[in-house]
Design a protein around this motif. Structure first.
Motif, PDB file in Angstrom:
ATOM      1  N   ALA A  24      50.899  19.714  41.661  1.00  0.00           N
ATOM      2  CA  ALA A  24      50.121  18.490  41.430  1.00  0.00           C
ATOM      3  C   ALA A  24      48.651  18.811  41.255  1.00  0.00           C
ATOM      4  O   ALA A  24      47.978  18.265  40.358  1.00  0.00           O
ATOM      5  CB  ALA A  24      50.328  17.527  42.597  1.00  0.00           C
ATOM      6  N   ALA A  25      48.118  19.711  42.080  1.00  0.00           N
ATOM      7  CA  ALA A  25      46.700  20.073  41.956  1.00  0.00           C
ATOM      8  C   ALA A  25      46.432  20.754  40.623  1.00  0.00           C
ATOM      9  O   ALA A  25      45.408  20.503  39.965  1.00  0.00           O
ATOM     10  CB  ALA A  25      46.296  20.987  43.108  1.00  0.00           C
TER      11      ALA A  25
ATOM     12  N   THR B 152      41.527  18.260  54.135  1.00  0.00           N
ATOM     13  CA  THR B 152      40.812  17.143  53.506  1.00  0.00           C
ATOM     14  C   THR B 152      40.147  16.265  54.565  1.00  0.00           C
ATOM     15  O   THR B 152      38.974  15.887  54.434  1.00  0.00           O
ATOM     16  CB  THR B 152      41.780  16.316  52.646  1.00  0.00           C
TER      17      THR B 152
ATOM     18  N   PHE C  73      45.358  27.445  47.380  1.00  0.00           N
ATOM     19  CA  PHE C  73      45.967  26.665  48.464  1.00  0.00           C
ATOM     20  C   PHE C  73      45.451  27.132  49.812  1.00  0.00           C
ATOM     21  O   PHE C  73      45.417  28.334  50.077  1.00  0.00           O
ATOM     22  CB  PHE C  73      47.484  26.802  48.442  1.00  0.00           C
ATOM     23  N   PRO C  74      45.050  26.188  50.660  1.00  0.00           N
ATOM     24  CA  PRO C  74      45.075  24.727  50.498  1.00  0.00           C
ATOM     25  C   PRO C  74      43.842  24.166  49.789  1.00  0.00           C
ATOM     26  O   PRO C  74      43.706  22.965  49.619  1.00  0.00           O
ATOM     27  CB  PRO C  74      45.134  24.230  51.936  1.00  0.00           C
TER      28      PRO C  74
ATOM     29  N   VAL D 201      46.865  20.855  53.639  1.00  0.00           N
ATOM     30  CA  VAL D 201      45.981  20.137  52.721  1.00  0.00           C
ATOM     31  C   VAL D 201      45.447  18.858  53.357  1.00  0.00           C
ATOM     32  O   VAL D 201      44.244  18.574  53.304  1.00  0.00           O
ATOM     33  CB  VAL D 201      46.700  19.819  51.395  1.00  0.00           C
ATOM     34  N   ALA D 202      46.328  18.086  53.968  1.00  0.00           N
ATOM     35  CA  ALA D 202      45.887  16.835  54.592  1.00  0.00           C
ATOM     36  C   ALA D 202      44.894  17.108  55.713  1.00  0.00           C
ATOM     37  O   ALA D 202      43.873  16.416  55.833  1.00  0.00           O
ATOM     38  CB  ALA D 202      47.105  16.081  55.141  1.00  0.00           C
TER      39      ALA D 202
ATOM     40  N   PRO E 106      44.342  21.619  46.241  1.00  0.00           N
ATOM     41  CA  PRO E 106      44.713  20.216  46.413  1.00  0.00           C
ATOM     42  C   PRO E 106      43.669  19.412  47.181  1.00  0.00           C
ATOM     43  O   PRO E 106      43.414  18.247  46.856  1.00  0.00           O
ATOM     44  CB  PRO E 106      46.033  20.300  47.188  1.00  0.00           C
TER      45      PRO E 106
ATOM     46  N   GLN F 120      52.607  20.420  46.090  1.00  0.00           N
ATOM     47  CA  GLN F 120      51.170  20.206  46.232  1.00  0.00           C
ATOM     48  C   GLN F 120      50.383  21.113  45.285  1.00  0.00           C
ATOM     49  O   GLN F 120      49.382  20.694  44.685  1.00  0.00           O
ATOM     50  CB  GLN F 120      50.742  20.463  47.679  1.00  0.00           C
TER      51      GLN F 120
ATOM     52  N   ARG G  60      52.854  22.849  55.173  1.00  0.00           N
ATOM     53  CA  ARG G  60      53.021  21.558  54.497  1.00  0.00           C
ATOM     54  C   ARG G  60      51.917  20.561  54.861  1.00  0.00           C
ATOM     55  O   ARG G  60      51.642  19.632  54.101  1.00  0.00           O
ATOM     56  CB  ARG G  60      54.399  20.975  54.783  1.00  0.00           C
TER      57      ARG G  60
ATOM     58  N   THR H 170      55.279  23.673  50.064  1.00  0.00           N
ATOM     59  CA  THR H 170      53.941  23.512  49.471  1.00  0.00           C
ATOM     60  C   THR H 170      53.922  23.516  47.945  1.00  0.00           C
ATOM     61  O   THR H 170      52.900  23.197  47.346  1.00  0.00           O
ATOM     62  CB  THR H 170      53.019  24.641  49.971  1.00  0.00           C
TER      63      THR H 170
ATOM     64  N   TRP I  16      52.469  30.278  47.983  1.00  0.00           N
ATOM     65  CA  TRP I  16      52.344  28.841  48.209  1.00  0.00           C
ATOM     66  C   TRP I  16      52.870  28.024  47.032  1.00  0.00           C
ATOM     67  O   TRP I  16      53.395  26.923  47.220  1.00  0.00           O
ATOM     68  CB  TRP I  16      50.892  28.472  48.488  1.00  0.00           C
TER      69      TRP I  16
END
Length: 395
Positions: free
Chosen positions: A161-162, A95, A120-121, A91-92, A124, A158, A88, A155, A149
């Motif tokens: 959304a991506a 990034t 993924f990841p 991605v953060a 996103p 995410q 979870r 996940t 994922w």
């Protein structure tokens, strides 16, 4: 000039030479095209200190931060993956790790587009980075990135959304496109982008001589894939126990090895677990086989399927992912139910009446790396051109 930033956490390195080798081959093909300039960012996920000192992670932690990999300029930034969080926070973390890296890269390489080669990841994170740098983003779906994922509770949002926010989307097969659409990603924005095969390396050979070199006498079945439950090696092992005189060689490594070793002993099947086989050695192995068998529960479009066909080796596979896009006629092999009896029957059928190697190889001719690279270039250039009223790409 089209300046491409290829972002892929699924990319080979010195410790994992077979890891994402199909992404590597696609990227090499794209970089070789005229009017394309490319850099690779291949992030390495590692747990927090002190877990990085564990024997499993030490080789990854020791990779160079930047290198030339098979002619490609590659950067390997680290990002933190937290155990027991089901991805979870991947991605953060990715990034955050990439922002300073790409800020520096932009000073010398003003990329026009981000090509995320795994959903993924990478996907996103690529969307967030595309906004930061004002460039379009493409994301490619390959298999587990959607099937795992995209469906996991931690996940899935995410991934969705991506998929909705990316400028362009690619799927390795039409079946994968349908799976993406089932998650809520608009199907009309997804372009099918098939994998490729090197038809100069994967070729038919003298099977009798090749089998002799492998120490095999009689029918030879080969399976290629990680030793994980999803690949269904246990099903093929049980099937081989009912194919008289047949030997099964499995190329791959993974956590299911102990269970498979126990099954081999239990069934008495003639099976050898070869471990991880270098990709350069796969053509000789696959071309020696009378049949390639893989009982996957899910796939995108497995490279091993197409590589087998190029070797003139018919395949017996489940109706997973793009199977029907590869097995388009009897010369290619058979699509069967995911159970030992079905595999044993169809393998026996192909051993009794094998198709001509040339006819099987013809089934792979629609999958080339040249076509793969040209389609990817056109796709990415189109995304960049949308932002330019004159349709110009790069500068």
């Amino acid at each position: 000039m089209l300046r491409v930033l290829t972002l892929s956490s699924l990319f080979p390195d010195a410790t994992r030479p077979n890891f994402g080798v199909f992404v590597e081959r696609q990227t090499i093909g794209l970089a070789a095209l005229a009017e394309v300039e490319l850099r690779v960012v291949a992030p390495v996920g590692l747990p927090p200190w002190p877990l990085r000192r564990h024997a499993h992670y030490r080789p990854l932690a020791g990779l160079p931060p930047a290198e030339t990999w098979k002619g490609l300029d590659a950067i390997r930034p680290r990002f933190t993956v937290w155990p027991a969080t089901q991805g979870r926070f991947h991605v953060a973390a990715l990034t955050r790790a990439l922002v300073p890296v790409l800020d520096r890269l932009r000073e010398t390489f003003a990329f026009d587009v981000i090509d995320a080669s795994f959903f993924f990841p990478d996907g996103p994170a690529a969307v967030a980075l595309g906004r930061r740098y004002g460039v379009p983003v493409s994301i490619k779906a390959r298999g587990a990135d959607i099937h795992h994922w995209g469906c996991a509770s931690a996940t899935a949002a995410q991934v969705l959304a991506a998929g909705r926010e990316a400028d362009g989307l690619l799927a390795v097969s039409a079946a994968m496109r349908d799976d993406m659409a089932a998650l809520g990603i608009p199907a009309d924005r997804i372009r099918v982008h098939h994998t490729g095969v090197d038809l100069d390396r994967f070729v038919p050979i003298d099977r009798v001589a090749a089998k002799a070199r492998l120490g095999v006498d009689g029918p030879l079945i080969v399976s290629v894939g990680a030793l994980i439950p999803r690949k269904g090696h246990d099903i093929v092992i049980e099937a081989i126990a009912h194919v008289p005189g047949a030997t099964l060689l499995i190329a791959g490594e993974g956590p299911a090895r102990p269970a498979l070793e126990a099954l081999i002993a239990q069934t008495g099947a003639r099976v050898r677990l070869l471990g991880s086989v270098p990709h350069d050695d796969l053509p000789q192995l696959i071309a020696a086989a009378d049949v390639m068998a893989l009982a996957s529960s899910s796939e995108g479009l497995a490279n091993a399927w197409v590589e087998a066909l190029a070797c003139g080796t018919p395949i017996v596979i489940t109706d997973a992912g793009g199977a029907a896009e590869v097995v388009t006629g009897p010369a290619a092999g058979r699509i069967v139910a995911r159970e030992p009896g079905a595999f044993a029957g169809r393998i026996g059928e192909l051993l009794d009446a094998p198709p001509a190697a040339a006819a099987t190889r013809d089934c792979a001719r629609g999958f080339t790396w040249d076509a793969n690279a040209a389609a990817l270039r056109d796709h990415l250039a189109g995304l960049v051109g949308r932002g330019d009223p004159n349709g110009n790409v790069g500068g």
